[in-house]
Design an enzyme around this catalytic site. Sequence first.
Site, short mmCIF file in Angstrom:
data_model
loop_
_atom_site.label_atom_id
_atom_site.label_comp_id
_atom_site.label_asym_id
_atom_site.label_seq_id
_atom_site.Cartn_x
_atom_site.Cartn_y
_atom_site.Cartn_z
N GLY A 104 -48.66 -14.79 -26.80
CA GLY A 104 -47.96 -16.05 -26.54
C GLY A 104 -48.88 -17.26 -26.61
NE ARG A 119 -44.36 -11.94 -29.72
CZ ARG A 119 -45.10 -12.90 -30.25
NH1 ARG A 119 -45.35 -12.91 -31.54
NH2 ARG A 119 -45.58 -13.87 -29.51
CE1 TYR A 152 -40.91 -19.99 -16.56
CE2 TYR A 152 -41.02 -22.20 -15.64
CZ TYR A 152 -41.63 -21.14 -16.29
OH TYR A 152 -42.95 -21.23 -16.67
P1 NAD Z 1 -44.98 -17.52 -24.39
O1 NAD Z 1 -43.49 -17.50 -24.40
O2 NAD Z 1 -45.69 -18.31 -25.42
O3 NAD Z 1 -45.51 -16.02 -24.51
C1 NAD Z 1 -44.96 -14.97 -23.78
C2 NAD Z 1 -45.36 -13.67 -24.44
O4 NAD Z 1 -44.75 -12.61 -23.70
C3 NAD Z 1 -44.88 -13.55 -25.90
O5 NAD Z 1 -45.95 -13.21 -26.74
C4 NAD Z 1 -43.83 -12.43 -25.84
O6 NAD Z 1 -43.84 -11.60 -27.01
C5 NAD Z 1 -44.28 -11.65 -24.63
N1 NAD Z 1 -43.20 -10.87 -24.03
C6 NAD Z 1 -41.89 -11.19 -23.93
N2 NAD Z 1 -41.21 -10.21 -23.31
C7 NAD Z 1 -42.12 -9.25 -23.02
C8 NAD Z 1 -42.04 -7.98 -22.39
N3 NAD Z 1 -40.88 -7.48 -21.93
N4 NAD Z 1 -43.17 -7.26 -22.25
C9 NAD Z 1 -44.35 -7.75 -22.71
N5 NAD Z 1 -44.50 -8.92 -23.32
C10 NAD Z 1 -43.38 -9.66 -23.48
O7 NAD Z 1 -45.45 -17.91 -22.94
P2 NAD Z 1 -46.77 -18.71 -22.47
O8 NAD Z 1 -46.52 -20.15 -22.69
O9 NAD Z 1 -47.97 -18.08 -23.02
O10 NAD Z 1 -46.67 -18.49 -20.88
C11 NAD Z 1 -47.34 -17.46 -20.20
C12 NAD Z 1 -47.11 -17.63 -18.72
O11 NAD Z 1 -47.51 -18.94 -18.32
C13 NAD Z 1 -45.64 -17.49 -18.28
O12 NAD Z 1 -45.61 -16.89 -17.00
C14 NAD Z 1 -45.19 -18.93 -18.16
O13 NAD Z 1 -44.12 -19.06 -17.25
C15 NAD Z 1 -46.44 -19.60 -17.65
N6 NAD Z 1 -46.45 -21.04 -17.89
C16 NAD Z 1 -46.56 -21.52 -19.17
C17 NAD Z 1 -46.55 -22.89 -19.39
C18 NAD Z 1 -46.67 -23.47 -20.78
O14 NAD Z 1 -46.55 -24.69 -20.93
N7 NAD Z 1 -46.93 -22.67 -21.80
C19 NAD Z 1 -46.43 -23.77 -18.30
C20 NAD Z 1 -46.29 -23.24 -17.02
C21 NAD Z 1 -46.33 -21.88 -16.83
#
Ligand code: NAD
Length: 320
Positions: free
Chosen positions: A11, A36, A141
């Site tokens: 991600g 994936r 969320y």
């Molecule tokens: P993202 O959506 O870019 O990536 C999430 C990853 O999880 C993806 O690669 C997806 O393939 C994988 N995934 C989905 N379902 C899955 C499953 N069942 N098993 C295993 N993997 C699975 O998310 P991100 O932005 O990298 O965020 C990561 C964390 O950080 C999350 O908890 C999110 O809430 C938190 N967060 C992100 C942001 C931001 O701006 N990116 C801000 C605050 C908090």
Amino acid sequence: MKRILVTGALGQIGSELVMKLRDIYGTHNVIATDIRRNESEIVQSGPFETLDVTDAKRMFDIAKKYQVDTIVHLAALLSATAEIKPLLAWNLNMGGLINALEVAREQKCKFFTPSSIGAFGPSTPKDNTPQDTIQRPTTMYGVNKVSGELLCDYYYNKFGVDTRGLRFPGLISYMTPPGGGTTDYAVEIYYEAIQNGSYTSYIAKGTYMDMMYMPDALNAIITLMEADPVKLKHRNAFNVTAMSVEPEDFANEIRKHIPNFEMNYNVDPVRQSIAESWPNSIDPTAAVEEWDFKVEYDLTKMTQDMLHKLREKFFVAGVR
Ligand code: NAD
């Protein structure tokens, strides 16, 4: 941290964090996992396993196979997608988290998972939101993030699992596109500025939210995880931020580099209402005092770097 298991590693955060962790702790000591698989450097350059975080047994097996001592749990459904698929969000966000915490408890691992500014709600003080305050979010969320913070504190108090977390603001980066959050506009605007010279924002003019550039977010994760536990009064999760900004702030900053950049608005009611339920700006004082949180990038410096890196990505790489 010596041997680290990362979930959701492909991600927006994971794809950059894994490479940084491999640089610091050694390629073979960072085990990337995701539901994936793709052809990215993450998969090619070191240990990678497919893992659905709702599959507890497989998570245990992978943790045992690699003898990990730290879990960085990133797999989740983000705010905007979670609002469209709330049941899936509950099952993935809470089911994945409890599985990861159980592995950490049994394998005696340190544990990191991000919370979010989404853990706040409409009754939270909007400006300079304190570390300890009202948390009554109105999104699925947000419900997941508050429950997650409480669950991580519970595992620390009840079982002694060394859990630590950050309430991330919107994260801005150029490597991997964001995955369905409310603040994704702040990444899209740079892509569109470079590619088309204009952007239509789904978030309304004047809507302030906190943001942070990815290099500062990665440093914050590592600094918190390496911090002396004796100094931590809080654990799950610390307010962190680099800037409080609204769409016009990005547009004005981009115009310093692309003078004809055009900004339009077509507000999405779902994401706008999520944004309005979140703080305008949060107070990171606890993080500064307890583990010396700092950032390097403000809006000006981040904009320079984003535009430079995206130009390289699209033009030098010959994509366009
Ligand atoms: P993202 O959506 O870019 O990536 C999430 C990853 O999880 C993806 O690669 C997806 O393939 C994988 N995934 C989905 N379902 C899955 C499953 N069942 N098993 C295993 N993997 C699975 O998310 P991100 O932005 O990298 O965020 C990561 C964390 O950080 C999350 O908890 C999110 O809430 C938190 N967060 C992100 C942001 C931001 O701006 N990116 C801000 C605050 C908090």
